[in-house]
Design an enzyme around this catalytic site. Structure first.
Site, PDB file in Angstrom:
ATOM      1  N   LEU A 142      35.972  42.821  -5.934  1.00 44.46           N
ATOM      2  CA  LEU A 142      37.183  43.644  -5.867  1.00 44.46           C
ATOM      3  C   LEU A 142      37.316  44.104  -4.717  1.00 44.46           C
ATOM      4  CD1 LEU A 142      35.103  45.673  -8.788  1.00 44.46           C
ATOM      5  CD2 LEU A 142      37.497  43.928  -8.957  1.00 44.46           C
ATOM      6  N   ASP A 143      38.564  45.181  -3.943  1.00 39.28           N
ATOM      7  CA  ASP A 143      38.458  45.664  -3.208  1.00 39.28           C
ATOM      8  C   ASP A 143      37.512  46.752  -3.014  1.00 39.28           C
ATOM      9  OD1 ASP A 143      40.416  44.217  -2.521  1.00 39.28           O
ATOM     10  OD2 ASP A 143      42.275  45.436  -3.562  1.00 39.28           O
ATOM     11  N   ARG A 144      37.306  47.278  -1.959  1.00 39.23           N
ATOM     12  CA  ARG A 144      36.298  48.756  -1.188  1.00 39.23           C
ATOM     13  C   ARG A 144      36.898  49.556  -2.489  1.00 39.23           C
ATOM     14  NH1 ARG A 144      33.823  50.629   3.372  1.00 39.23           N
ATOM     15  NH2 ARG A 144      34.878  49.598   4.429  1.00 39.23           N
TER      16      ARG A 144
END
Length: 306
Positions: A137-139
């Site tokens: 997942l993106d940050r």
């Protein structure tokens, strides 16, 4: 060590155990070398010489999976960090990742990541698993990350590059999508001159196949509450695909514009479903909405059914 049980599928013709476990089950050559010297390899419940064992349709193999003893093989530092576990068994772990946390360490940010937290959790429990995430997942995206405790399990759920699990997201997008339900089938590649930004690009320009299915759950005040499912897992896929429709995620400062109502893109990985590779049980795991998205949905879509 973890004890693994492997049942060969119907229609599997006879071949050496080594060939099956490496080609179809995903163990490495170094794992095979350790496995065959453990003295605890069994076929259909009976002790067997792993090197000389032939296997076929319906056979059941059991063996211990042992980690390498070289600590330098795993440079990620275990840390005692909060971990919101939503599912765990002997083979898999599902964690609800908060906003602001990387999944993997970077050279410039080697600590504080989900990987550090998971290895710290294993260490406190006296377990020696490494970090084998099935996806990322993106940050600033919250929600579920599925993690295999053994590389073989990771292989079984991503065999031949095909992810054998389903991810469902909830998002708040700006504007109104063109249809209530649809599929965005547009290849994605890195934007010229950027190490971060992605864009819709033709295959001849480096774009890779990307498909996102969406369903609009509600619209209100220039916003859309959307449920999404992925066939592929390209970097920033949902963010790029929604922006390509003129409906970027609320708060997405890379593909849309910042918004005072939320300090990040309004995207949450809410559900994971899969057929368990060992028990063959159907699993469905959920993660509740984080407070920032819950507040927006409660105020903007009070009657939405999620």
């Amino acid at each position: 060590m973890t004890r693994l049980i492997v049942k060969l599928p119907a229609g599997c013709t006879e071949l050496p155990a080594r060939a099956y476990l490496i080609r179809h089950y995903g163990i490495s050559n170094s794992q095979w070398k350790r496995l065959k010297h453990t003295g605890d390899f069994r076929k259909n419940g009976l002790s067997a010489n792993a090197t000389h064992t032939m296997v076929q349709n319906g056979d059941i193999l059991t063996f211990e999976s042992e980690k390498p003893r070289n600590p330098d093989a795993y440079p990620i530092e275990p840390q005692d960090l909060p971990l919101d576990i939503r599912y765990e068994d002997n083979f898999l772990l599902a964690v609800n990742k908060p906003a602001g946390q990387l999944v993997h360490p970077l050279t410039v940010e080697p600590k504080g990541t989900l990987a550090n937290a998971v290895l710290g959790y294993y260490q406190r429990r006296g377990e020696t698993h490494h970090f084998h995430p099935l996806h990322r997942l993106d940050r600033q995206t919250t929600g579920l990350v599925l993690i295999a405790k053994e590389p073989q399990i990771q292989h079984m759920l991503t065999k031949n590059g095909e992810k054998r699990f389903h991810r469902f997201y909830l998002a708040v997008a700006c504007g109104t999508l063109p249809t209530v339900e649809g599929t965005i089938d547009k290849p994605i590649g890195r934007s010229d001159g950027s190490f971060i930004r992605q864009e819709v690009r033709a295959p001849e320009d480096g774009g890779k196949a990307a498909r996102t299915h969406y369903c609009v759950l509600a619209t209100s005040g220039g916003l859309s509450l959307v449920r999404l499912a992925l066939d592929t897992g390209r970097t920033h896929q949902i963010r790029v695909h929604l922006a390509s429709l003129g409906c970027p995620l609320l708060g997405d400062d890379l593909y849309g514009t910042p918004d005072a109502r939320i300090a990040r893109q309004a995207l949450h990985a809410a559900q994971l479903s899969f057929r368990h590779p060992i028990t063959h049980a159907d699993c469905c795991i959920n993660a509740p909405l984080p407070p920032d998205m819950q507040a927006i949905i409660t105020s903007s879509f009070p009657f939405a059914s999620i």
